[in-house]
Design a protein around this motif. Structure first.
Motif, PDB file in Angstrom:
ATOM      1  N   LEU A 101      38.627  52.906  37.165  1.00  0.00           N
ATOM      2  CA  LEU A 101      39.011  51.744  37.964  1.00  0.00           C
ATOM      3  C   LEU A 101      40.341  51.992  38.659  1.00  0.00           C
ATOM      4  O   LEU A 101      41.229  52.664  38.127  1.00  0.00           O
ATOM      5  CB  LEU A 101      39.118  50.502  37.084  1.00  0.00           C
ATOM      6  N   ASN A 102      40.489  51.439  39.855  1.00  0.00           N
ATOM      7  CA  ASN A 102      41.739  51.573  40.590  1.00  0.00           C
ATOM      8  C   ASN A 102      42.872  50.872  39.844  1.00  0.00           C
ATOM      9  O   ASN A 102      42.664  49.824  39.209  1.00  0.00           O
ATOM     10  CB  ASN A 102      41.605  50.963  41.993  1.00  0.00           C
ATOM     11  N   GLU A 103      44.065  51.431  39.920  1.00  0.00           N
ATOM     12  CA  GLU A 103      45.216  50.826  39.284  1.00  0.00           C
ATOM     13  C   GLU A 103      45.666  49.584  40.051  1.00  0.00           C
ATOM     14  O   GLU A 103      45.397  49.427  41.230  1.00  0.00           O
ATOM     15  CB  GLU A 103      46.368  51.837  39.218  1.00  0.00           C
ATOM     16  N   GLY A 104      46.358  48.695  39.349  1.00  0.00           N
ATOM     17  CA  GLY A 104      46.886  47.493  39.983  1.00  0.00           C
ATOM     18  C   GLY A 104      45.992  46.277  39.856  1.00  0.00           C
ATOM     19  O   GLY A 104      46.392  45.177  40.250  1.00  0.00           O
ATOM     20  N   LEU A 105      44.793  46.442  39.310  1.00  0.00           N
ATOM     21  CA  LEU A 105      43.910  45.293  39.126  1.00  0.00           C
ATOM     22  C   LEU A 105      44.334  44.501  37.889  1.00  0.00           C
ATOM     23  O   LEU A 105      44.722  45.092  36.881  1.00  0.00           O
ATOM     24  CB  LEU A 105      42.463  45.758  38.977  1.00  0.00           C
ATOM     25  N   PRO A 128      44.201  43.024  34.495  1.00  0.00           N
ATOM     26  CA  PRO A 128      43.258  43.345  33.406  1.00  0.00           C
ATOM     27  C   PRO A 128      42.591  42.135  32.775  1.00  0.00           C
ATOM     28  O   PRO A 128      41.410  42.190  32.446  1.00  0.00           O
ATOM     29  CB  PRO A 128      44.140  44.096  32.400  1.00  0.00           C
ATOM     30  N   LEU A 129      43.328  41.038  32.583  1.00  0.00           N
ATOM     31  CA  LEU A 129      42.723  39.868  31.956  1.00  0.00           C
ATOM     32  C   LEU A 129      41.664  39.239  32.853  1.00  0.00           C
ATOM     33  O   LEU A 129      40.560  38.910  32.401  1.00  0.00           O
ATOM     34  CB  LEU A 129      43.793  38.837  31.599  1.00  0.00           C
ATOM     35  N   LEU A 130      41.994  39.064  34.122  1.00  0.00           N
ATOM     36  CA  LEU A 130      41.023  38.500  35.064  1.00  0.00           C
ATOM     37  C   LEU A 130      39.844  39.441  35.253  1.00  0.00           C
ATOM     38  O   LEU A 130      38.703  38.994  35.419  1.00  0.00           O
ATOM     39  CB  LEU A 130      41.702  38.203  36.399  1.00  0.00           C
ATOM     40  N   LEU A 131      40.105  40.743  35.200  1.00  0.00           N
ATOM     41  CA  LEU A 131      39.020  41.717  35.292  1.00  0.00           C
ATOM     42  C   LEU A 131      38.092  41.600  34.079  1.00  0.00           C
ATOM     43  O   LEU A 131      36.868  41.699  34.202  1.00  0.00           O
ATOM     44  CB  LEU A 131      39.598  43.128  35.376  1.00  0.00           C
ATOM     45  N   THR A 132      38.675  41.368  32.912  1.00  0.00           N
ATOM     46  CA  THR A 132      37.868  41.162  31.708  1.00  0.00           C
ATOM     47  C   THR A 132      37.045  39.888  31.823  1.00  0.00           C
ATOM     48  O   THR A 132      35.879  39.844  31.412  1.00  0.00           O
ATOM     49  CB  THR A 132      38.773  41.085  30.468  1.00  0.00           C
ATOM     50  N   ALA A 133      37.635  38.833  32.396  1.00  0.00           N
ATOM     51  CA  ALA A 133      36.890  37.589  32.599  1.00  0.00           C
ATOM     52  C   ALA A 133      35.708  37.809  33.536  1.00  0.00           C
ATOM     53  O   ALA A 133      34.620  37.258  33.308  1.00  0.00           O
ATOM     54  CB  ALA A 133      37.828  36.517  33.163  1.00  0.00           C
ATOM     55  N   VAL A 134      35.896  38.617  34.578  1.00  0.00           N
ATOM     56  CA  VAL A 134      34.792  38.937  35.493  1.00  0.00           C
ATOM     57  C   VAL A 134      33.699  39.700  34.748  1.00  0.00           C
ATOM     58  O   VAL A 134      32.501  39.432  34.911  1.00  0.00           O
ATOM     59  CB  VAL A 134      35.307  39.761  36.694  1.00  0.00           C
ATOM     60  N   ARG A 135      34.108  40.656  33.905  1.00  0.00           N
ATOM     61  CA  ARG A 135      33.136  41.406  33.092  1.00  0.00           C
ATOM     62  C   ARG A 135      32.320  40.467  32.219  1.00  0.00           C
ATOM     63  O   ARG A 135      31.099  40.574  32.123  1.00  0.00           O
ATOM     64  CB  ARG A 135      33.861  42.420  32.203  1.00  0.00           C
ATOM     65  N   PHE A 136      32.999  39.529  31.570  1.00  0.00           N
ATOM     66  CA  PHE A 136      32.303  38.595  30.683  1.00  0.00           C
ATOM     67  C   PHE A 136      31.373  37.679  31.477  1.00  0.00           C
ATOM     68  O   PHE A 136      30.283  37.336  31.003  1.00  0.00           O
ATOM     69  CB  PHE A 136      33.317  37.768  29.898  1.00  0.00           C
ATOM     70  N   ALA A 137      31.804  37.284  32.669  1.00  0.00           N
ATOM     71  CA  ALA A 137      30.959  36.424  33.504  1.00  0.00           C
ATOM     72  C   ALA A 137      29.685  37.148  33.912  1.00  0.00           C
ATOM     73  O   ALA A 137      28.581  36.585  33.878  1.00  0.00           O
ATOM     74  CB  ALA A 137      31.739  35.976  34.741  1.00  0.00           C
ATOM     75  N   ILE A 138      29.822  38.420  34.296  1.00  0.00           N
ATOM     76  CA  ILE A 138      28.643  39.221  34.665  1.00  0.00           C
ATOM     77  C   ILE A 138      27.725  39.387  33.460  1.00  0.00           C
ATOM     78  O   ILE A 138      26.495  39.272  33.564  1.00  0.00           O
ATOM     79  CB  ILE A 138      29.081  40.591  35.215  1.00  0.00           C
ATOM     80  N   ALA A 139      28.315  39.662  32.285  1.00  0.00           N
ATOM     81  CA  ALA A 139      27.517  39.822  31.070  1.00  0.00           C
ATOM     82  C   ALA A 139      26.782  38.527  30.726  1.00  0.00           C
ATOM     83  O   ALA A 139      25.609  38.545  30.336  1.00  0.00           O
ATOM     84  CB  ALA A 139      28.415  40.250  29.920  1.00  0.00           C
ATOM     85  N   ALA A 140      27.470  37.384  30.866  1.00  0.00           N
ATOM     86  CA  ALA A 140      26.840  36.097  30.560  1.00  0.00           C
ATOM     87  C   ALA A 140      25.684  35.817  31.512  1.00  0.00           C
ATOM     88  O   ALA A 140      24.625  35.314  31.098  1.00  0.00           O
ATOM     89  CB  ALA A 140      27.879  34.977  30.632  1.00  0.00           C
ATOM     90  N   LEU A 141      25.854  36.149  32.800  1.00  0.00           N
ATOM     91  CA  LEU A 141      24.772  35.961  33.763  1.00  0.00           C
ATOM     92  C   LEU A 141      23.574  36.832  33.422  1.00  0.00           C
ATOM     93  O   LEU A 141      22.419  36.407  33.557  1.00  0.00           O
ATOM     94  CB  LEU A 141      25.272  36.279  35.178  1.00  0.00           C
ATOM     95  N   GLU A 146      48.671  36.331  35.287  1.00  0.00           N
ATOM     96  CA  GLU A 146      48.414  37.314  36.354  1.00  0.00           C
ATOM     97  C   GLU A 146      48.249  36.631  37.701  1.00  0.00           C
ATOM     98  O   GLU A 146      48.205  35.394  37.796  1.00  0.00           O
ATOM     99  CB  GLU A 146      47.157  38.130  36.004  1.00  0.00           C
ATOM    100  N   ARG A 147      48.139  37.446  38.731  1.00  0.00           N
ATOM    101  CA  ARG A 147      47.961  36.932  40.095  1.00  0.00           C
ATOM    102  C   ARG A 147      46.510  37.120  40.513  1.00  0.00           C
ATOM    103  O   ARG A 147      46.062  38.257  40.700  1.00  0.00           O
ATOM    104  CB  ARG A 147      48.883  37.650  41.061  1.00  0.00           C
ATOM    105  N   PRO A 148      45.761  36.019  40.686  1.00  0.00           N
ATOM    106  CA  PRO A 148      44.346  36.142  41.053  1.00  0.00           C
ATOM    107  C   PRO A 148      44.138  36.892  42.369  1.00  0.00           C
ATOM    108  O   PRO A 148      43.111  37.556  42.548  1.00  0.00           O
ATOM    109  CB  PRO A 148      43.882  34.685  41.171  1.00  0.00           C
ATOM    110  N   GLN A 149      45.104  36.810  43.283  1.00  0.00           N
ATOM    111  CA  GLN A 149      44.946  37.478  44.580  1.00  0.00           C
ATOM    112  C   GLN A 149      44.867  38.992  44.449  1.00  0.00           C
ATOM    113  O   GLN A 149      44.416  39.678  45.380  1.00  0.00           O
ATOM    114  CB  GLN A 149      46.083  37.095  45.544  1.00  0.00           C
ATOM    115  N   ASP A 150      45.301  39.527  43.295  1.00  0.00           N
ATOM    116  CA  ASP A 150      45.211  40.981  43.105  1.00  0.00           C
ATOM    117  C   ASP A 150      43.768  41.458  42.967  1.00  0.00           C
ATOM    118  O   ASP A 150      43.492  42.651  43.108  1.00  0.00           O
ATOM    119  CB  ASP A 150      46.003  41.399  41.859  1.00  0.00           C
ATOM    120  N   LEU A 151      42.851  40.521  42.705  1.00  0.00           N
ATOM    121  CA  LEU A 151      41.443  40.908  42.580  1.00  0.00           C
ATOM    122  C   LEU A 151      40.858  41.369  43.914  1.00  0.00           C
ATOM    123  O   LEU A 151      39.840  42.072  43.932  1.00  0.00           O
ATOM    124  CB  LEU A 151      40.621  39.736  42.044  1.00  0.00           C
ATOM    125  N   VAL A 152      41.507  40.992  45.031  1.00  0.00           N
ATOM    126  CA  VAL A 152      40.977  41.404  46.343  1.00  0.00           C
ATOM    127  C   VAL A 152      41.124  42.910  46.551  1.00  0.00           C
ATOM    128  O   VAL A 152      40.542  43.471  47.476  1.00  0.00           O
ATOM    129  CB  VAL A 152      41.679  40.638  47.486  1.00  0.00           C
TER     130      VAL A 152
END
Length: 316
Positions: A34-38, A40-53, A213-219
Motif C-alpha cells: 500500500l502507498n504510504e500516507g494513507l 491506517p484506522l480509516l483504511l481498516t474501517a474500509v477493509r471491515f466495510a468491504i468484508a461486511a458487504l 486522522e484526516r479523512p481527506q487523506d483517503l483520496v
C-alpha cells in the motif's frame, strides 16, 4: 458459509485455523504494498466495510439475521475490542520498539486463556496453559530471529502500556464470542456472527479514525490500493473472521488464539522462499517450539469436547 456449527468438529476447526494462520501470514507482505500516507484506522474501517458487504451476501436471507438487544450490545462491545486493538497498535507504532510489541503480542493466547477461565468458557487444566507458554516462547524466538532487536530492546513505557491494553482487547474478542454463544445471545451461524462483529468493528474504528486522522487523506488511494484493500477486506478480514468464529464455537478461546503463534512461522517460510540466504540456525529453536505447540494442540482433538461442558456450565 452458513454451515451449522454442529457439523464442524474439532478437526475441522483446527484445519480452519491453520488456513487462518496462512492467510494472515500472507497478508503482511500485501499490506506493505500500500502507498504510504494513507490513514491506517480509516483504511481498516474500509477493509471491515468491504468484508461486511461480502459477508452480507451469505446472511441476507438468514432467519435470525437480526440479533436481539443483548446480542447487539455484545456485538458493540466486541466492536470496541477490535477498535481498541487497532487503535492501540497504530498509536504505539511510533512510541514502542518492535521487540517490545512482538513480546507483548505473544501474550494474547495466554490472556485469552485467563479471561476465558474468568468467564467460565475455558476448561481448567494445566496442559493447555503449558502448550500456550511453549508456543509463546517459540513465537518470541522467531520474532527475535526476524531481526526485532534491530529496532531496540524490550522496554515498558507508555507506548507498550497502551499496546498491552490493545492485546487484552483482542484477546477478549473470542472470549466474548464464546460467552455470548453460551448464553444464546449470538447466532449459531458463524457467518452471521462474523457479519455483525465486522459491522460493529467498522463503526467503532471509523469513529476512532475520524477523531485521530484526516479523512481527506483517503483520496490518495490509487486503483491498485483500492483493489488491494478489497482483497484484504474479503480474505484477510472476512474469511479469517469467519474461520475464527467457526472455530470459536468448537474450541476454547485459548486454543483459537494460539494459532497466532504460526503467523511469524509463515513469515519465516515466505522469507526463506524470497531470500534463502537470510535463513540460519537462529530460526530453528523458535520454529521447533511453535510446530510442537501446534502439534500438541492438534493432538488434543479428543479432549476438545470439554468446551461443551464449559458452555453447559455457563448456561446452568
Amino acid at each position: 458459509m452458513t454451515m451449522p456449527e454442529a457439523q464442524t468438529g474439532p478437526r475441522g476447526a483446527h484445519t480452519g485455523m491453520l488456513l487462518w494462520a496462512l492467510i494472515v501470514g500472507l497478508s503482511f507482505p500485501a499490506v506493505g504494498l500500500l502507498n504510504e500516507g494513507l490513514p491506517p484506522l480509516l483504511l481498516t474501517a474500509v477493509r471491515f466495510a468491504i468484508a461486511a458487504l461480502a459477508m452480507a451476501v451469505f446472511v441476507r436471507r438468514a432467519p435470525d439475521r437480526w440479533p436481539g438487544l443483548p446480542g447487539l450490545a455484545l456485538y458493540a462491545v466486541m466492536g470496541l475490542c477490535l477498535a481498541g486493538f487497532f487503535g492501540a497498535m497504530f498509536w504505539a507504532a511510533h512510541r514502542a520498539t518492535a521487540l517490545s510489541m512482538a513480546t507483548l503480542y505473544v501474550s494474547v493466547p495466554l490472556l485469552a486463556y485467563g479471561l476465558g477461565r474468568g468467564l467460565g468458557v475455558e476448561h481448567p487444566g494445566g496442559r493447555l496453559f503449558a502448550i500456550l507458554a511453549l508456543g509463546a516462547a517459540g513465537a518470541l524466538a522467531l520474532a527475535l530471529a526476524q531481526g526485532g532487536t534491530a529496532s531496540g530492546g524490550f522496554r515498558f513505557g507508555s507506548g507498550e502500556a497502551v499496546f498491552f491494553l490493545g492485546c487484552v482487547a483482542t484477546a477478549l474478542y473470542p472470549v466474548l464470542s464464546k460467552w455470548g454463544l453460551a448464553r444464546g445471545w449470538l447466532s449459531g451461524d458463524a457467518a452471521l456472527r462474523t457479519f455483525w462483529s465486522l459491522v460493529a468493528g467498522c463503526i467503532a474504528i471509523a469513529l476512532l479514525g475520524l477523531l485521530l486522522e484526516r479523512p481527506q487523506d483517503l483520496v490518495r488511494m490509487s486503483l491498485s490500493d483500492l483493489l488491494l484493500v478489497a482483497y484484504l477486506g474479503v480474505f484477510s478480514s472476512g474469511v479469517t473472521f469467519w474461520l475464527m468464529q467457526r472455530a470459536t464455537a468448537v474450541l476454547t478461546p485459548g486454543t483459537v488464539t494460539a494459532y497466532t503463534y504460526l503467523v511469524p512461522f509463515v513469515s519465516m517460510v515466505i522469507l526463506f522462499a524470497q531470500a534463502p540466504a537470510h535463513i540460519g540456525w537462529q530460526w530453528l529453536p523458535g520454529s521447533a517450539m511453535v510446530v510442537l505447540a501446534i502439534t500438541l494442540l492438534l493432538r488434543r482433538n479428543g479432549s476438545t469436547s470439554a468446551p461443551a461442558q464449559a458452555v453447559r456450565a455457563v448456561r446452568g
